[in-house]
Design an enzyme around this catalytic site. Sequence first.
Site, short mmCIF file in Angstrom:
data_model
loop_
_atom_site.label_atom_id
_atom_site.label_comp_id
_atom_site.label_asym_id
_atom_site.label_seq_id
_atom_site.Cartn_x
_atom_site.Cartn_y
_atom_site.Cartn_z
CG HIS A 120 -2.03 -1.05 1.08
ND1 HIS A 120 -1.96 -2.27 1.74
CD2 HIS A 120 -3.17 -1.07 0.36
CE1 HIS A 120 -3.03 -2.98 1.43
NE2 HIS A 120 -3.78 -2.28 0.59
CG ASN A 121 3.85 1.10 -2.46
OD1 ASN A 121 3.29 1.18 -3.54
ND2 ASN A 121 4.62 0.07 -2.14
CB THR A 148 4.42 1.76 -6.73
OG1 THR A 148 5.63 2.49 -6.48
CG2 THR A 148 4.54 1.04 -8.06
CG HIS A 149 -1.81 -0.05 -4.47
ND1 HIS A 149 -2.45 -1.01 -5.24
CD2 HIS A 149 -2.78 0.50 -3.68
CE1 HIS A 149 -3.74 -1.06 -4.93
NE2 HIS A 149 -3.96 -0.15 -3.98
CG HIS A 175 -7.24 3.97 -3.48
ND1 HIS A 175 -6.21 4.19 -4.38
CD2 HIS A 175 -7.14 2.67 -3.11
CE1 HIS A 175 -5.53 3.07 -4.55
NE2 HIS A 175 -6.07 2.13 -3.79
CD GLN A 184 -2.69 -15.07 -3.25
OE1 GLN A 184 -3.10 -14.01 -3.74
NE2 GLN A 184 -2.71 -15.29 -1.95
#
Length: 454
Positions: free
Chosen positions: A179-180, A182-183, A219, A385
């Site tokens: 969660h940075n 780049t995301h 967001h 996944q």
Amino acid sequence: MAGEMSKEVVSTCIGALKRIEQKGENKREEDALRQLTEWLSKMKFEDGKSVGEDNPKLDPLAGEYLLQFWDSFSLRNIEVIRGKNWTEAGSESMHARRHSSLSGDSGSLLLPAELAKLQSWEDFDVFKVETLTNGKPLETVAMAILEEFELVTKLNLDTAKLTKFFKAVEEHYLDNPYHNKTHAADVVQALGVILARDNLKSRFTDLELLAMLLAAVVHDVAHPGVTNEFHINTRSPVAIMYNDVSVNENFHASKAFKLMQGNDYHALDGLSEDDFRFVRKSMIRMVLATDMIKHNELLARFSRFFTLYDKDLDKWESDDARSALRQMLLHCADISNPARPWKLASQWSHRIMEELFAQGDKEASLGVACSPLCRRDHVQIPKSQATFLEFVAKPSLELLSQLAPKFGETALHHVAVNLAEWEARMKEDGAKPTGAARPSPDLKGTGLNRASQR
């Protein structure tokens, strides 16, 4: 010399040079750039597939460009130098003479080449943009898409304030594995593709488009790298502040508008009061809807409206219908990285699992219950996944594909490919716990629907 450069590097250089040919200060520059492009395209490689060794002779200016940029070509970081430095010879490091050719602070010719892929789901690589912008992908991607959608001009936005706001938001994204910034940049680009691929953007007002893209930008701003469940279990200050309800999401929305309060950062300064209120209300609703605990409810609302109005978005007139539509698009963009090509999806997999396991370590050290998907010794990653792809990503994208069939076809293809890959790994690993060894795509929190991670 050709052997020192890979085909991938040369191809990228050629794409970048073609893109800037028309930006030359004069015809001589344009001709030199074009000649250099042709010269590079005829380089010989070991596989013998390229044209032979008899490269055409370069004129002095094209040769000068090649000498100036050779080291940068080899380093996969070509610098764009404008003005008097464009033809200035000498040994000064090109890396020390940065100048912005597009958005952000990077002066790389590779950056325009990568941004040329903004509308591509499969070719755009946000990790490359992260590198080419010196770790500032969000401002660059956000400004590029706003300009591509012509929203800055149409809505009379103040470019300087918008840029400062994006910089401030990017600076407040923390250095979490997943969660940075780049995301955030990845989600902005994903939303841009969803809107553009099937021309959905023509069915929204400019204010709606602005609200959706800004919501994507902010967001997850200042995300602490832990789930809502972690906040609630540890009785954190933000959990107390937001009464255990969409804790992270409420925090992100509040933080975004706090950053916008300063006059120099008021990205919406050019809007009327009514328009500002609409954008603010829409952004808050969309950000709050990214809480995965609301996933099933959002899909049900969207399905209900689609049953009533079908593909004709002009019939989606009510505030509730339009809101559900905008929320669905951002939500799908937010959970879309498992539907990227495997080489990208697998990188996000590694990042999210690293973040989740770090939370599990914190929970263990605090003596609180460890969230199910955060236990290194318990999580069966391939199975988790495959489950997420089958029961969360796939149904969401199938619903969206009814409105955006071209995008849906591409994304669902990669869902199928990646699902098969995880299922193969399940068989290979015997579904044994492999928390420390196997990466996995974005897990948002706990249980099947990965609730509350964002």
